[in-house]
Design an enzyme around this catalytic site. Sequence first.
Site, short mmCIF file in Angstrom:
data_model
loop_
_atom_site.label_atom_id
_atom_site.label_comp_id
_atom_site.label_asym_id
_atom_site.label_seq_id
_atom_site.Cartn_x
_atom_site.Cartn_y
_atom_site.Cartn_z
N MET A 25 0.85 -1.20 0.00
CA MET A 25 0.00 0.00 0.00
C MET A 25 0.88 1.25 0.00
O MET A 25 0.42 2.35 0.30
CB MET A 25 -0.93 -0.01 1.21
CG MET A 25 -1.90 -1.20 1.18
SD MET A 25 -3.46 -0.90 2.02
CE MET A 25 -2.90 -0.57 3.67
N HIS A 32 9.48 -3.07 3.56
CA HIS A 32 9.21 -3.35 2.14
C HIS A 32 10.53 -3.61 1.41
O HIS A 32 10.58 -4.42 0.48
CB HIS A 32 8.51 -2.16 1.47
CG HIS A 32 7.17 -1.81 2.05
ND1 HIS A 32 6.95 -0.68 2.79
CD2 HIS A 32 5.99 -2.46 1.98
CE1 HIS A 32 5.68 -0.62 3.14
NE2 HIS A 32 5.08 -1.70 2.68
N ASP A 147 2.34 -9.18 9.40
CA ASP A 147 0.89 -9.32 9.25
C ASP A 147 0.58 -10.81 9.10
O ASP A 147 0.20 -11.29 8.01
CB ASP A 147 0.41 -8.51 8.04
CG ASP A 147 0.66 -7.03 8.25
OD1 ASP A 147 0.25 -6.49 9.29
OD2 ASP A 147 1.30 -6.40 7.38
N SER A 182 6.60 -0.51 10.03
CA SER A 182 5.23 -0.43 9.51
C SER A 182 5.01 0.98 8.97
O SER A 182 5.55 1.94 9.54
CB SER A 182 4.25 -0.71 10.66
OG SER A 182 2.96 -0.22 10.33
N SER A 183 4.21 1.08 7.93
CA SER A 183 3.92 2.42 7.39
C SER A 183 3.21 3.27 8.44
O SER A 183 3.34 4.49 8.46
CB SER A 183 3.05 2.32 6.14
OG SER A 183 3.69 1.50 5.20
O1 PAF Z 1 -0.15 -5.69 3.57
C1 PAF Z 1 -0.55 -4.81 2.79
O2 PAF Z 1 0.15 -3.83 2.48
C2 PAF Z 1 -1.95 -4.92 2.19
O3 PAF Z 1 -2.81 -5.53 3.08
C3 PAF Z 1 -1.96 -5.65 0.84
C4 PAF Z 1 -1.50 -7.09 0.97
C5 PAF Z 1 -1.06 -4.91 -0.16
C6 PAF Z 1 -3.38 -5.67 0.25
O4 PAF Z 1 -3.88 -4.39 0.07
#
Ligand code: PAF
Length: 268
Positions: A25, A32, A147, A182-183
């Site tokens: 997202m 990331h 997550d 986390s964002s």
């Molecule tokens: O983990 C995330 O960033 C979101 O839940 C995902 C998997 C991109 C789905 O929108």
Amino acid sequence: MKSVHSIAELTSSLRTPPRVFVPTMGALHEGHGELIRVARTIAGAEGQVIVSIFVNPLQFGPTEDFNKYPRTQDDDKKLAAQYGADLVWFPEAAELLSPEMTKLESPSFGDTLEGEQRPGHFTGVLTIVNRLFEIVSPSHAIFGVKDLQQLILIREMSAARFPNLEVVPVETVRTDSGLAMSSRNKYLSEPEIKLASQINKALNVAALQPDPVSSFYEKLSAAGITADQIDYVEIVPMPLSCIDLGNRRLVVAVRVGSTRLLDNIALN
Ligand code: PAF
């Protein structure tokens, strides 16, 4: 590195597999970064690493932070290139969320833990991830262990609907003080970051105790986080599809200020 917006642009930029996909997202950070680096390693020099950046409205409740969720497109492009992506896709909501798209329901596990706190959340996650998988048709997709419940549900969905796709988990990346990246950490003030860093410390202590759940509450209470700030602390047995993450994990959600933070740890 190329960036695209429409589905037509995306599909015409896709190369032959290995095609390694990192759905996000945005508001990219070192967590990331690790997902994209793992994707790069799997893809090798010949394969393609694709990152999607889409703040998915389907997974936010009506009172949640959809509007204020950080959107940092220009920085994200630079970071994705630095981390090793070949292609960044910024889907357009009007095109991606077509009325004809398949809407998935989450299984009952999706109504527990995060799903109990955020009704409909996993239905939104699974629906969008299924849609992204259908369009990108990846050979591998990368998700973070932070997550955990999302990862379990996506692995199960993927095994049923995309049997040739391998969903690869990547361990949580942490700041020096142990806070899971986390964002949403962007919402935390300096004192809140200090407090939030206690979550991982408490998990590490609790994981070694005979009663990890009580121990987690005690440790956080000693650090100044009260029981009413803890949304859940549960021992989750790993399904066979996630047995590579251990037999059981201690899974927690804690509110620091107005920010909900998730974390988990393997139990022996
Ligand atoms: O983990 C995330 O960033 C979101 O839940 C995902 C998997 C991109 C789905 O929108």
